[in-house]
Design a protein around this motif. Structure first.
Motif, PDB file in Angstrom:
ATOM      1  N   LEU A   1       0.834  -1.208   0.000  1.00 18.82           N
ATOM      2  CA  LEU A   1       0.000   0.000   0.000  1.00 18.82           C
ATOM      3  C   LEU A   1       0.874   1.267   0.000  1.00 18.82           C
ATOM      4  O   LEU A   1       0.608   2.228  -0.706  1.00 18.82           O
TER       5      LEU A   1
ATOM      6  N   GLN B   1      -1.085   4.467  -1.327  1.00 18.22           N
ATOM      7  CA  GLN B   1      -2.465   4.427  -0.826  1.00 18.22           C
ATOM      8  C   GLN B   1      -2.417   4.419   0.694  1.00 18.22           C
ATOM      9  O   GLN B   1      -1.453   3.930   1.283  1.00 18.22           O
TER      10      GLN B   1
ATOM     11  N   ALA C   1      -5.328  -3.912   0.401  1.00 11.75           N
ATOM     12  CA  ALA C   1      -4.077  -4.314  -0.245  1.00 11.75           C
ATOM     13  C   ALA C   1      -4.306  -5.427  -1.266  1.00 11.75           C
ATOM     14  O   ALA C   1      -3.644  -5.469  -2.312  1.00 11.75           O
TER      15      ALA C   1
END
Ligand SMILES: *[C@@H]1O[C@H](CO)[C@@H](O)[C@H](O)[C@H]1NC(C)=O
Ligand SMILES: CC(=O)N[C@H]1CO[C@H](CO)[C@@H](O)[C@@H]1O
Length: 578
Positions: free
Chosen positions: A447, A452, A458
């Motif tokens: 991630l 993110q 994930a």
């Protein structure tokens, strides 16, 4: 009839005799060798171009009587069964080589490359038949002597004063053409190949004709031929300026002409002097200033792309010179730093004991940050450490070289096609530390790499990016027929004798040949994580020069191109060690 046949045979032998003098390199010659080719005609010859900055005295090629340690493993007797398997595999490699060669001959003869998907041709390296020049020694080694002789004949018509591109890459021209001709000469003793090597070297020598004698690495040949002023570059890649040494040194040894050694010694002296002055002492930054001869300022450090063969050539120069305290010290200092700063153990699902070689950044001396990247290109490092470890008697280096090679093998086996991608990232454990697989840690790292936030899913990223467990990102998914992994597997096999490496090589070969095969030859893959991804219309000359040569040699008898008699340049061209 018999008499006629005998006369023909006799004539053929006489003709051969004119060109073949295999003993030239070491004992016959005591005065400098000059090519047969005359430069007294009206044509343009690089040699006739007056030098702007002539050298007043040459550095001498060093002579060493040191006896270096044996590099190759002492191989024992092979059983009939083992021999049968090995020869079957080697035959299969040869079949792939012959298929590519016939296709090049039929569809792209005398061009630089065959375009393997469309069956057309392209010029990518000066337009001097790069694939031909690069593959000659492979043909010789694979015992395709008719193809070799036809290749040499065709080569004689390639004119290195004819320039189809404005700018050439001096490094690529050196390792592919000059290296290719030298190795083909070292193997066959055909003097016409030596003359060709000198012809290329006389051209390249003009790239060194700058006020400080540092070469121009991206060189405008047309301007140079017109006698325009020349200056070395202010931002040059260390791999490009730092790995010309093996080719020019071997040429100096063969021709007994110090001029060829002098031109690269000037560069390597600068590297030597400034090795301790960079932000990560022992290593050099990726980009250096050849105009001011500042080889120490910069903040990117790596054994990987754009620096690679600078490091690779240090132990190889040691081998070629028959020992050298300068190259031994440069290699040892570079490796003790690189092992500390760039080598890392990745966290992987089976807790395999493997290593990868990443990059380091440092904008302040004494501080550095690891970038845990993996590259197919840096797979050469395992073989380098094993070779350097043998030559300089450092068992630790041989062990590290094995673990780095195992890292490449592991990565091959981890992808859906069984082939390693160009560039990817993994999670580092830190050298020597245990790090058991932790799926949650891996996912949060995925991630983070995908920028993110930690609450995101994930599994979605992993699925979308097709990330095998352990990979945190894949930034370049291609496989472009590169040799570095098999190069290290081959070197480690010849050095340690471990038969498991032959098994791994065979696995690599079957997967590569299966997935890269086209109607005409073999092509670069766009995505090793997707069996349905299209191929690129590209087959660089290193496929037949390097990749297939190393695959052929790992399945040969170990004394074919023994590492105790030869040292390979970075394009897999074997040079005879004196
Ligand atoms: C081997 O190399 C390592 C790291 O480069 C170094 O620390 C060690 O002293 C060397 N060992 C020998 C025997 O030279
Ligand atoms: C993905 C893939 O096709 N992998 C294959 C690689 O080659 C070995 C045999 O050498 C196979 O067992 C794998 O399945």
């Amino acid at each position: 009839m018999v008499v006629l046949a005998l006369i023909v045979l006799f004539l053929l032998q006489k003709l051969d005799f004119l060109h073949f003098i295999p003993s030239l390199p070491d004992n016959v010659q005591s005065t400098p060798y000059t090519p047969e080719q005359s430069v007294d005609d009206d044509r343009f010859h690089w040699k006739k171009l007056p030098l702007r900055y002539p050298v007043s005295s040459y550095a001498h090629l060093p002579k060493s009587n040191a006896k270096l340690p044996q590099v190759q493993h002492a191989f024992g007797h092979e059983s009939t069964e083992e021999a049968t398997i090995r020869q079957k595999r080697q035959k299969e490699v040869k079949r792939v080589l012959q298929r590519c060669w016939s296709s090049y001959r039929e569809h792209a003869w005398l061009s630089d490359e065959l375009a393997p998907v469309t069956g057309s041709k392209k010029d990518t390296f000066g337009g001097w038949a790069a694939t031909l020049a690069d593959t000659l020694d492979t043909l010789w080694i694979a015992d395709l002597k008719d193809e070799f002789h036809d290749g040499v004949e065709a080569l004689l018509d390639i004119d290195f004063t004819k320039i189809s591109q404005g700018e050439i890459n001096v490094f690529e021209t050196t390792i592919r053409y000059l290296g290719g001709f030298i190795a083909a000469f070292d193997l066959s003793g055909d003097r016409r190949l030596l003359d060709k090597a000198i012809e290329v070297a006389e051209m390249l020598y003009i790239a060194f004709d700058t006020p400080n004698r540092m070469p121009i690495t991206r060189w405008n040949v047309k301007d140079a031929a017109a006698g325009k002023p020349q200056l070395a570059g202010e931002g040059v890649l260390v791999a490009e300026i730092g790995s010309l040494s093996l080719e020019f040194t071997r040429l100096a040894q063969i021709t007994r002409n110090d001029k060829w050694y002098d031109c690269i010694d000037r560069i390597m002296q600068v590297f030597d002097r400034q090795q301790g002055s960079s932000n990560i002492p022992g290593m050099w930054p990726l980009v250096v200033n050849a105009r001011t001869q500042d080889f120490a300022s910069g903040d990117h450090f790596t054994l990987a792309a754009m620096a690679d063969s600078l490091y690779e050539y240090l132990p190889k120069m040691y081998a070629l010179l028959g020992g050298s305290s300068m190259y031994a010290k440069m290699y040892e200092d570079a490796m003790s730093t690189a092992i500390q700063e760039t080598v890392f153990k990745p966290m992987v699902p089976d807790n395999a004991d493997i290593l990868l070689s990443g990059n380091a950044r440092s904008d302040r001396r004494g501080e550095s940050q690891l970038q845990p990247q993996g590259q197919h290109l840096v797979c050469y490092a395992g073989g380098m450490l094993a070779l350097g470890g043998r030559l300089l008697k450092n068992e630790t280096h041989i062990e590290l070289g094995r673990k780095l090679t195992d890292g490449c093998i592991w990565t091959y086996e981890a992808t859906p096609l069984g082939i390693m991608p160009e560039v990817f990232d993994m999670m580092p454990c830190g050298l020597g530390s245990k790090c058991p697989w932790d799926e949650a840690k891996w996912k949060s790292s995925v991630l983070e790499k995908a920028s993110q936030d930690s609450g995101a899913d994930a599994s979605e990223v992993i699925k979308h990016e097709r990330l095998p467990p352990g990979f945190t990102s894949i930034s370049d998914r291609r496989y472009i027929l590169r040799p570095e992994a098999i190069e290290s597997v081959f070197l480690l096999y010849r050095i340690t004798g471990d038969p498991l490496l032959q098994e791994k090589a065979w696995q690599m070969f079957t997967n590569i040949s299966k997935y890269t095969e086209t109607e005409f030859a073999n092509a670069a893959l766009r995505d090793v994580t997707d069996p349905s991804a299209p191929k690129d219309d590209s087959m660089e000359s290193f496929w037949t020069a390097e990749t297939l040569k190393y695959f052929y040699l790992i399945f040969s008898e170990p004394d074919l191109i023994s590492l105790d008699k030869f040292v390979f340049n970075t394009e897999a061209h074997p040079f005879r060690r004196p």
